[in-house]
Design an enzyme around this catalytic site. Sequence first.
Site, PDB file in Angstrom:
ATOM      1  N   GLU A   1      22.975 -72.210  33.696  1.00  0.00           N
ATOM      2  CA  GLU A   1      22.502 -71.585  34.931  1.00  0.00           C
ATOM      3  C   GLU A   1      23.672 -71.226  35.851  1.00  0.00           C
ATOM      4  OE1 GLU A   1      19.576 -70.636  35.091  1.00  0.00           O
ATOM      5  OE2 GLU A   1      18.094 -72.120  34.485  1.00  0.00           O
TER       6      GLU A   1
ATOM      7  N   HIS B   1      21.811 -66.245  33.164  1.00  0.00           N
ATOM      8  CA  HIS B   1      22.080 -67.422  32.337  1.00  0.00           C
ATOM      9  C   HIS B   1      22.230 -67.034  30.865  1.00  0.00           C
ATOM     10  CE1 HIS B   1      17.505 -68.255  31.997  1.00  0.00           C
ATOM     11  NE2 HIS B   1      17.904 -68.080  30.753  1.00  0.00           N
TER      12      HIS B   1
ATOM     13  N   ASP C   1      19.982 -74.033  22.374  1.00  0.00           N
ATOM     14  CA  ASP C   1      19.451 -74.990  23.344  1.00  0.00           C
ATOM     15  C   ASP C   1      18.109 -75.578  22.921  1.00  0.00           C
ATOM     16  OD1 ASP C   1      18.075 -72.590  23.666  1.00  0.00           O
ATOM     17  OD2 ASP C   1      18.968 -72.129  25.591  1.00  0.00           O
TER      18      ASP C   1
ATOM     19  N   ASN D   1      18.831 -64.149  35.880  1.00  0.00           N
ATOM     20  CA  ASN D   1      19.874 -64.635  36.797  1.00  0.00           C
ATOM     21  C   ASN D   1      21.236 -64.739  36.100  1.00  0.00           C
ATOM     22  OD1 ASN D   1      19.593 -66.850  35.151  1.00  0.00           O
ATOM     23  ND2 ASN D   1      18.995 -68.287  36.749  1.00  0.00           N
TER      24      ASN D   1
HETATM   25  C1  GLP Z   1      15.646 -68.500  27.912  1.00  0.00           C
HETATM   26  C2  GLP Z   1      16.587 -69.044  26.819  1.00  0.00           C
HETATM   27  C3  GLP Z   1      17.735 -68.113  26.586  1.00  0.00           C
HETATM   28  C4  GLP Z   1      17.185 -66.697  26.565  1.00  0.00           C
HETATM   29  C5  GLP Z   1      16.768 -66.296  27.948  1.00  0.00           C
HETATM   30  C6  GLP Z   1      16.083 -64.937  28.031  1.00  0.00           C
HETATM   31  O1  GLP Z   1      15.405 -69.368  28.932  1.00  0.00           O
HETATM   32  N1  GLP Z   1      17.085 -70.357  26.997  1.00  0.00           N
HETATM   33  O2  GLP Z   1      18.412 -68.455  25.393  1.00  0.00           O
HETATM   34  O3  GLP Z   1      18.169 -65.818  26.126  1.00  0.00           O
HETATM   35  O4  GLP Z   1      16.012 -67.306  28.560  1.00  0.00           O
HETATM   36  O5  GLP Z   1      14.790 -64.974  27.506  1.00  0.00           O
HETATM   37  P1  GLP Z   1      13.947 -63.685  27.140  1.00  0.00           P
HETATM   38  O6  GLP Z   1      14.587 -63.104  25.918  1.00  0.00           O
HETATM   39  O7  GLP Z   1      12.561 -64.188  26.867  1.00  0.00           O
HETATM   40  O8  GLP Z   1      14.025 -62.781  28.296  1.00  0.00           O
END
Ligand code: GLP
Length: 261
Positions: A156, A151, A80, A149
């Site tokens: 989402e 995702h 992304d 959540n």
């Molecule tokens: C972000 C990214 C995801 C990631 C997730 C968890 O928003 N778009 O690809 O896996 O949230 O992030 P973190 O590893 O910092 O908890």
Amino acid sequence: MSGQASLEKGGTRLIIIQADDYQDMSQRAFQFIKNKIEKTPVLKLGFATGGTPQKTYELLIEDFQKNGTSYKSIISFNLDEYIGLSKEHPNSYHQYMEQKLFQYIDIEKENIHLPNGVTTDITKECLNYENLIEEKGGIDLQILGIGENGHIGFNEPGTSFDTLTHVVKLAQSTREANARYFSNIADVPTHAITMGIQTILKSKEILLLVSGENKAFAIKRLLTEDLSIDFPASALKKHPRVTIIADKLALSSVTGLVESR
Ligand code: GLP
């Protein structure tokens, strides 16, 4: 003590590896990815951003520097990118990948792919990104993190499991969770381009990394609830080859499901 289990329920099979802590999760993830790199001549590798895979990327760099594991024939695709942030913006995922991994290894610039968050034609960008993944033969291994959540990528809750690369409006909770990387929440973009759930499911193999107590509820939902678009990560249960490497804190709400051995 670490352990391994597999969850088999209603035709789904998830391999769950319990790591002691974040360091151990990263070490196991690094070894998993290194094995793929060594076994696959032209590996199409899907990268994730966020805090979770950072140490894994550090270990890949260390291994490159010590052992010369080469990335010359690797083709990368990221999950992304924020809409509105240029490749040079310090909070863009282009910069994240450059700073946390790409600048230190021998991956070829032309083999690196992330969605372009500042294109004038976003619909076309989404289509092109999806097509490019197909043209290169699809992703062999997709690395994933998970949002609190549920995702995956930036898909989402409420996202259809059929989605290909598309534009999303970020949940307020996601913007709040990611605000730690920005000077204030107002600077966190409201939209992003993300591989869709279907795009992710088309990967031949998926490696989900999970660390920390703040992910314990998400992991509990993933392992105990049925498929639902309200919890995007549940789509992973439709995939035949998913390995989850999670640390003890992340698994703290599901003790008993993963036995130490
Ligand atoms: C972000 C990214 C995801 C990631 C997730 C968890 O928003 N778009 O690809 O896996 O949230 O992030 P973190 O590893 O910092 O908890």
